[in-house]
Write an enzyme that holds these catalytic residues in place. Structure first.
Site, mmCIF file in Angstrom:
data_model
loop_
_atom_site.group_PDB
_atom_site.id
_atom_site.type_symbol
_atom_site.label_atom_id
_atom_site.label_comp_id
_atom_site.label_asym_id
_atom_site.label_seq_id
_atom_site.Cartn_x
_atom_site.Cartn_y
_atom_site.Cartn_z
ATOM 1 C CE LYS A 1 5.312 3.597 0.558
ATOM 2 N NZ LYS A 1 6.248 2.760 -0.139
ATOM 3 N N PRO B 1 0.689 -1.392 0.018
ATOM 4 C CG PRO B 1 -0.889 -1.622 1.628
ATOM 5 C CD PRO B 1 0.528 -2.073 1.209
ATOM 6 C CD GLU B 2 2.756 2.803 -4.631
ATOM 7 O OE1 GLU B 2 2.646 4.176 -4.958
ATOM 8 O OE2 GLU B 2 2.872 1.883 -5.354
ATOM 9 N NE ARG C 1 5.151 -11.988 0.672
ATOM 10 C CZ ARG C 1 6.040 -11.552 -0.114
ATOM 11 N NH1 ARG C 1 5.618 -10.794 -0.884
ATOM 12 N NH2 ARG C 1 7.234 -12.022 0.044
ATOM 13 N NE ARG D 1 10.824 -1.738 -5.490
ATOM 14 C CZ ARG D 1 10.311 -0.722 -4.844
ATOM 15 N NH1 ARG D 1 9.259 -0.060 -5.388
ATOM 16 N NH2 ARG D 1 10.359 -0.676 -3.424
#
Length: 296
Positions: A59, A2-3, A123, A286
């Site tokens: 974040k 999540p950003e 996770r 990335r």
């Protein structure tokens, strides 16, 4: 992960749902999620914790009490928070039950009014801390709380401040000046909260190739980049974030921003602007997505 827009979405919704509530008890089947104390100590510390507000820095999510104490949550890679009232509507039940990503509940805050806040994390990388200080104190003393590595908030920057940040990178040394622009946007020390999704989208909006060197940017391009940061992030917040993977809001629902993405995860598809094919390449481990015609 999540950003900024996803975390801000969670913060906005939590302020609507849990302000004024008091924690009655907690539960977890993965007690290592608490990183600041033993689970038993944390359980005692948050009993009767009455929530004043919910804040964000980068974040990170900060749930502050009226006693100037704070529960600090980081969602990490796959975490999201789900608010469940005492009596669930049929639509909420459907959202929670039918989406597999809402089923990885490893931590629950139970409130005295019998509603609850659940932490779903596929996770199990998410982390929870207890800080005996209020949000303002945490922000005023970032080094004390190991937040000094976070850059400024992008939505709080003025145009001149943004230009100064870029100029500082160019002037500081050759290495930072030679850095490519996309990895710089991902650098949390430079600006907090931007991740891989929005870095690609911001650069498309600005018409800048992700491989461009910081030192090669012209002033008009830096202006476009500043405007793009604001527009892309604000639009994503309005759309409740992007759910190309496992992010869900506190209602267990996907964000709506995926349909507005211009390049991210659109490899091989046609650019919505020029019709050219969207490309993908690896950049600092990335995936980077861009339009070779629109981004120069």
């Amino acid at each position: 992960m999540p950003e900024l827009p996803e975390v801000e979405t969670v913060v906005i919704q939590l302020n609507q749902k849990i302000k004024g509530k008091t924690i009655n008890k907690i539960w977890s089947d993965h007690k290592k999620m608490v990183s600041s104390h033993s689970f038993l100590d944390f359980e005692k510390l948050v009993e009767n914790f009455k929530i004043k507000n919910v804040k964000r820095r980068g974040k990170n999510i900060f749930i502050e009490s009226f006693q100037s104490e704070t529960i600090w949550i980081h969602l990490k890679m796959t975490g999201h928070l789900l608010f469940k009232p005492k009596n669930l509507s049929s639509s909420l039940k459907k959202a929670f039950q039918n989406d597999p990503f809402n089923q990885y509940i490893h931590f629950i805050f139970y409130f005295k009014d019998e509603s609850r806040l659940e932490f779903s994390d596929l996770r199990k990388f998410g982390r929870i801390r207890f800080i005996q200080a209020g949000f303002n104190d945490i922000i005023k003393h970032p080094s004390k709380y190991k937040l000094d590595s976070l850059g400024p908030e992008p939505l709080e920057l003025t145009r001149e401040q943004f230009k100064d940040l870029i100029a500082a990178k160019i002037k500081r040394n050759q290495k930072s000046a030679d850095k490519e622009i996309k990895p710089l946007l991902l650098d949390q020390k430079f600006i907090a909260g931007i991740g891989n999704i929005y870095a690609s989208e911001i650069l498309f909006k600005a018409g800048i190739n992700p491989r461009r060197k910081v030192k090669g940017l012209k002033q008009k391009e830096i202006d476009r980049l500043f405007d793009s940061v604001k527009m892309v992030l604000e639009k994503a917040i309005k759309n409740r974030g992007t759910s190309t993977s496992d992010f869900r809001d506190t209602f267990g629902q996907k964000g709506k921003n995926e349909s507005d993405l211009m390049v991210y995860k659109r490899t091989g598809k046609r650019c919505r602007i020029c019709g050219n094919i969207i490309n993908r390449f690896k950049q600092d481990q990335r995936s980077t997505f861009y339009c070779p015609k629109c981004q120069k």
